[in-house]
Design an enzyme around this catalytic site. Sequence first.
Site, PDB file in Angstrom:
ATOM      1  NE  ARG A 254      -3.585  -2.194   2.731  1.00  0.00           N
ATOM      2  CZ  ARG A 254      -4.369  -2.402   3.775  1.00  0.00           C
ATOM      3  NH1 ARG A 254      -4.336  -1.557   4.801  1.00  0.00           N
ATOM      4  NH2 ARG A 254      -5.187  -3.433   3.818  1.00  0.00           N
ATOM      5  CG  HIS A 255       0.149   4.499  -2.563  1.00  0.00           C
ATOM      6  ND1 HIS A 255       1.222   4.485  -3.433  1.00  0.00           N
ATOM      7  CD2 HIS A 255      -0.958   4.290  -3.333  1.00  0.00           C
ATOM      8  CE1 HIS A 255       0.789   4.283  -4.666  1.00  0.00           C
ATOM      9  NE2 HIS A 255      -0.523   4.154  -4.631  1.00  0.00           N
ATOM     10  CD  GLU A 256       5.237   4.697   4.648  1.00  0.00           C
ATOM     11  OE1 GLU A 256       4.324   4.661   5.508  1.00  0.00           O
ATOM     12  OE2 GLU A 256       6.127   3.851   4.564  1.00  0.00           O
ATOM     13  CB  ALA A 264       2.047   0.714  -3.372  1.00  0.00           C
ATOM     14  CG  ASP A 265       4.918   4.704  -1.933  1.00  0.00           C
ATOM     15  OD1 ASP A 265       3.743   4.953  -2.243  1.00  0.00           O
ATOM     16  OD2 ASP A 265       5.294   4.605  -0.744  1.00  0.00           O
TER      17      ASP A 265
END
Length: 562
Positions: A254-256, A264-265
């Site tokens: 997942r994005h930070e 994800a980033d």
Amino acid sequence: MVQPEKHYKVFFLAVIALLVAICVAEVPLCHPRHKAAVVKMDEASLTVNNELDAEMVVSWLSDHCYQCVYQPLGVVPAGPGPGIPSSVDFTVGTQHGITLQFNSSLVSLELCKVHFHFWEHGNYSLWVKNLNDSSVVNCSMITDTEPVNSYLPIMVAFLLFTGLALLSAVGGTVMGLDVVKNLMFRLGNSMETERLINSELGFPGRTVETATDTILPTPATPSRRLRSLDTFRGLSLVIMVFVNYGGGRYWFFRHESWNGLTVADLVFPWFVFIMGTSISLSVSSALRCGLSRFSLFTKAVWRSVQLFLIGLLIINPNYCQGPLSWDSLRIPGVLQRLAFSYLVVTSLDLCVAWNSLDNLPVDAWWYSAREFLLYWPAWLCVVVLETVWLCLTFLLPVPDCPSGYLGPGGIGDMGQYPNCTGGAAGYVDRWLLGENHIYQTPSSRVIYKSHMPFDPEGVLGSINSVFMAFLGLQAGKILLHYKDQHSSIMARFLIWSLVLGIISATLTKCSLNEGFIPVNKNLWSLSYVTTLACFVCLSGLSPTSPPWRVLPCCFWCRSTTQ
């Protein structure tokens, strides 16, 4: 005909690996799961037992929340009598370690503090009691039910794919041995001889075709592809699809929430870098074919307009909230940023690109660094853009916020600036586009409890996405100027990765939150761009670089782009 069969076998083994990982995820453990029906994914059950004669307030703080204030978890009443505890059940998160703080509700006095990392579906008990000295409070954590290993499926999948990579590398080495080559050659000759003996060759009544009948037209020579770029693009697509479909709900897919990096980033900046490299190769090819720069510019404008409109009207997250409303239409977006970066970088390349690279003077003083010095006007424009980003980010006055603020707002920074999410970046978007036309649920809401709208594809971040695409353009120039000189290509990529790595280390002070400009995907900070570009250059885009030759998924990653 042998090569595709080999790839199909590799793909079949990869499917088996995924099936095994799924089966491992479904294997029930032998120990009982207390309250398993209540606890969800990434959660654990905590029972707080209070033997004190006073009510206490339980607060918590995530290790992932930088300089945050404690958040209330609940209240545990006083014990009904000496040695008789009162118990309250809580649900806690398991993605990161947390610190539990216990305060007396009467005088707001801290009784004790416990740091612990809970694990998924575990059941824990925390006992708060007085020792022999009634003024000393003891807090002790006990594991009632062992948690499940939520990382086991991905560990199994990783090990299986690593094994496939090793088998592919070993198999390629073995097949390259002279003994094996000779054996395969003899086996192939014997099979061909047997086929000719058993065929119709020489049978009576068989019409022998003339030489002119068997002459086939020469097949067209396929365009030469850059295998490393195709593989890198396909790999990015695979990660993007996996992330967009939940990524198994692992936190690193997942994005930070704010500063830092997760898997994800990586995807979006990789695509931007690949786009810059493709621009360099395609513009150079088009100029060699005699196309005019104006026609290429008009095509770039039309393509950018198409991308922007598709992102604005078709692929818009506001559709999840019902029919698209112009009053709440989100203007920034992924495709919109790609369109802007593509148009700017293509325009810069059309201004400085050479029609031919074959007639450059070898004895010129700039020849050894020609891939950089020949395009200094474009670099000057990029430096100006970055200067604008730095001035706006650190000098622009933002109401009720400190100058140069790069934090998430909310409960971060001890709750001093709850409405300052993103600093100047958020302020510029709200001022230019309006609060209703930017992203309403940023990733900082999860941990930092920020309530201000903030768009990770906002206006200021687009400047750094142009810089990322331009670094990809520079990588393309290296590939063009040192075509088929793989050692020179790898040497220059290594130099660029070293330079970008030093810039990143300086900007971040080699820390997550203490640097001048932390790595931040939401802001598309300068250190974020240099760090991701450093990763790409370090991996190398040479067509013969080892990473792209040993990957068993190379063929399948490339097939997604063709």
